[in-house]
Design a protein around this motif. Structure first.
Motif, PDB file in Angstrom:
ATOM      1  N   LYS A  33      41.475  23.755  30.770  1.00 18.00           N
ATOM      2  CA  LYS A  33      40.969  22.631  31.545  1.00 18.00           C
ATOM      3  C   LYS A  33      40.160  23.165  32.704  1.00 18.00           C
ATOM      4  CE  LYS A  33      43.350  19.747  29.067  1.00 18.00           C
ATOM      5  NZ  LYS A  33      42.697  18.877  28.077  1.00 18.00           N
ATOM      6  N   LEU A  75      35.393  24.433  20.739  1.00 21.21           N
ATOM      7  CA  LEU A  75      36.187  23.213  20.912  1.00 21.21           C
ATOM      8  C   LEU A  75      37.641  23.551  21.213  1.00 21.21           C
ATOM      9  CD1 LEU A  75      34.779  20.937  18.051  1.00 21.21           C
ATOM     10  CD2 LEU A  75      34.488  20.622  20.511  1.00 21.21           C
ATOM     11  N   LEU A  76      38.144  24.582  20.531  1.00 22.44           N
ATOM     12  CA  LEU A  76      39.511  25.035  20.784  1.00 22.44           C
ATOM     13  C   LEU A  76      39.659  25.520  22.222  1.00 22.44           C
ATOM     14  CD1 LEU A  76      42.311  25.697  19.548  1.00 22.44           C
ATOM     15  CD2 LEU A  76      41.424  27.974  19.032  1.00 22.44           C
ATOM     16  N   GLU A  77      38.642  26.240  22.685  1.00 25.74           N
ATOM     17  CA  GLU A  77      38.654  26.739  24.064  1.00 25.74           C
ATOM     18  C   GLU A  77      38.674  25.592  25.066  1.00 25.74           C
ATOM     19  OE1 GLU A  77      35.037  28.665  25.420  1.00 25.74           O
ATOM     20  OE2 GLU A  77      36.248  30.218  26.362  1.00 25.74           O
ATOM     21  N   LYS A  78      37.855  24.559  24.825  1.00 27.20           N
ATOM     22  CA  LYS A  78      37.815  23.412  25.735  1.00 27.20           C
ATOM     23  C   LYS A  78      39.133  22.648  25.714  1.00 27.20           C
ATOM     24  CE  LYS A  78      32.841  22.621  25.812  1.00 27.20           C
ATOM     25  NZ  LYS A  78      31.730  21.735  25.404  1.00 27.20           N
ATOM     26  N   LYS A  79      39.774  22.649  24.542  1.00 27.85           N
ATOM     27  CA  LYS A  79      41.045  21.937  24.405  1.00 27.85           C
ATOM     28  C   LYS A  79      42.154  22.634  25.185  1.00 27.85           C
ATOM     29  CE  LYS A  79      43.316  18.730  21.920  1.00 27.85           C
ATOM     30  NZ  LYS A  79      42.966  17.312  21.892  1.00 27.85           N
ATOM     31  N   LEU A  80      42.121  23.983  25.156  1.00 22.60           N
ATOM     32  CA  LEU A  80      43.209  24.747  25.761  1.00 22.60           C
ATOM     33  C   LEU A  80      43.002  25.027  27.241  1.00 22.60           C
ATOM     34  CD1 LEU A  80      43.939  27.325  22.915  1.00 22.60           C
ATOM     35  CD2 LEU A  80      45.283  25.334  23.552  1.00 22.60           C
ATOM     36  N   GLY A 107      33.132  13.849  31.191  1.00 21.86           N
ATOM     37  CA  GLY A 107      34.402  13.513  30.564  1.00 21.86           C
ATOM     38  C   GLY A 107      35.240  12.518  31.345  1.00 21.86           C
TER      39      GLY A 107
END
Length: 273
Positions: free
Chosen positions: A272, A265-270, A4
């Protein structure tokens, strides 16, 4: 890109840090390739066994027959309707079970006396087989969308309450005491400390509840439904059409996987890493 990050930012890292990032990238690639290989091997062996008569396709169907049936149901428009019905029931059951479970957990955390009163009942409720109670729940909630949604919610609500409440009370008491010493009330402690400290646990609960909601919906559709993936599966088994049953299972797996990855995806967004 490494994990990333662009090469311009990576160039500022030390040699050891770059090696660490490259190892993570390599491991991620190995995991993805292994997952794809397992998928391809499973369906490849299944199809080859069916083509050469090594397995009875009446009982096991085959990937090509499933794909053919999917095409048929898509062409007549019925598959999308069944997917829509089951997905809406699952989303409604998931939201109901998750929100009610979290709200009850918050109320129990705010009142230790209530937690002591209700904890034995929650443990007993959690030990009951909810799927066995589905016929009763459907009689109470109604034979239709509402009954199926309540059945799905009933499977996840107690698990959610117990998991979230356990996470809340396990937050370091020193931090809670520190906030209290600054004059923070319970709502402020909940907002500033308890919920942020439990974000990973809440996301795990969401991922688990997706699967539990699907179980509730399929059980509900087995009992009372004229549309949905569960209806397709039970109808196929009743008329000994195993291709239809396997297609239902296949579609169910795809939808569950899509919902799981949305949660991921939500987990990765919230969070770090």
């Amino acid at each position: 890109m490494i994990y990333g990050r662009s090469w311009s930012s990576v160039s500022n890292f030390s040699k050891e840090h770059k090696k660490y990032l490259l190892n993570i990238k390599r491991d991620t690639k190995i995991v993805r390739i292994s997952q794809i290989l397992i998928f391809v091997l499973f369906f490849g062996i299944w199809q080859i066994s069916a083509s050469f008569g090594l397995i009875d396709t009446f009982l096991t169907s085959s990937p090509l027959k499933i794909v053919s049936m999917v095409k048929t149901f898509i062409s007549n428009g019925s598959l999308l309707n069944h997917i829509y019905v089951s997905t809406m029931e699952t989303i409604a059951g998931f939201l109901l079970g998750t929100i009610v479970g979290i709200v009850v957990a918050i109320l129990l955390w705010m009142s230790k006396r209530s937690a002591r009163i209700f904890e034995p009942y929650l443990i007993v409720l959690n030990s009951l087989p909810k799927t066995a109670l589905a016929p009763i729940i459907i009689l109470w909630a109604g034979a239709g969308f509402s009954g199926i949604v309540v059945t799905a919610a009933s499977i996840s609500v107690v698990v959610t309450t117990l998991s979230v409440y356990t996470g809340f009370i396990n937050v370091e008491q020193d931090k809670v005491t520190l906030l209290k010493s600054f004059g923070a009330n319970k709502l402020q402690i909940l907002h500033k400390l308890i919920i942020p400290a439990n974000i990973p646990m809440l996301l795990s609960v969401i991922k688990v509840n997706i699967g539990l909601s699907w179980v509730g919906v399929i059980v509900g559709e087995f009992l009372v439904s004229k549309a949905g993936i569960g209806y397709l599966i039970v109808y196929g088994s009743q008329v000994f059409k195993l291709d239809l049953v396997m297609m239902g299972v296949f579609v169910l797996a795809i939808i569950a996987a899509v919902m799981y990855y949305v949660a991921l995806l939500l987990e990765k967004k919230l969070i770090k890493y």
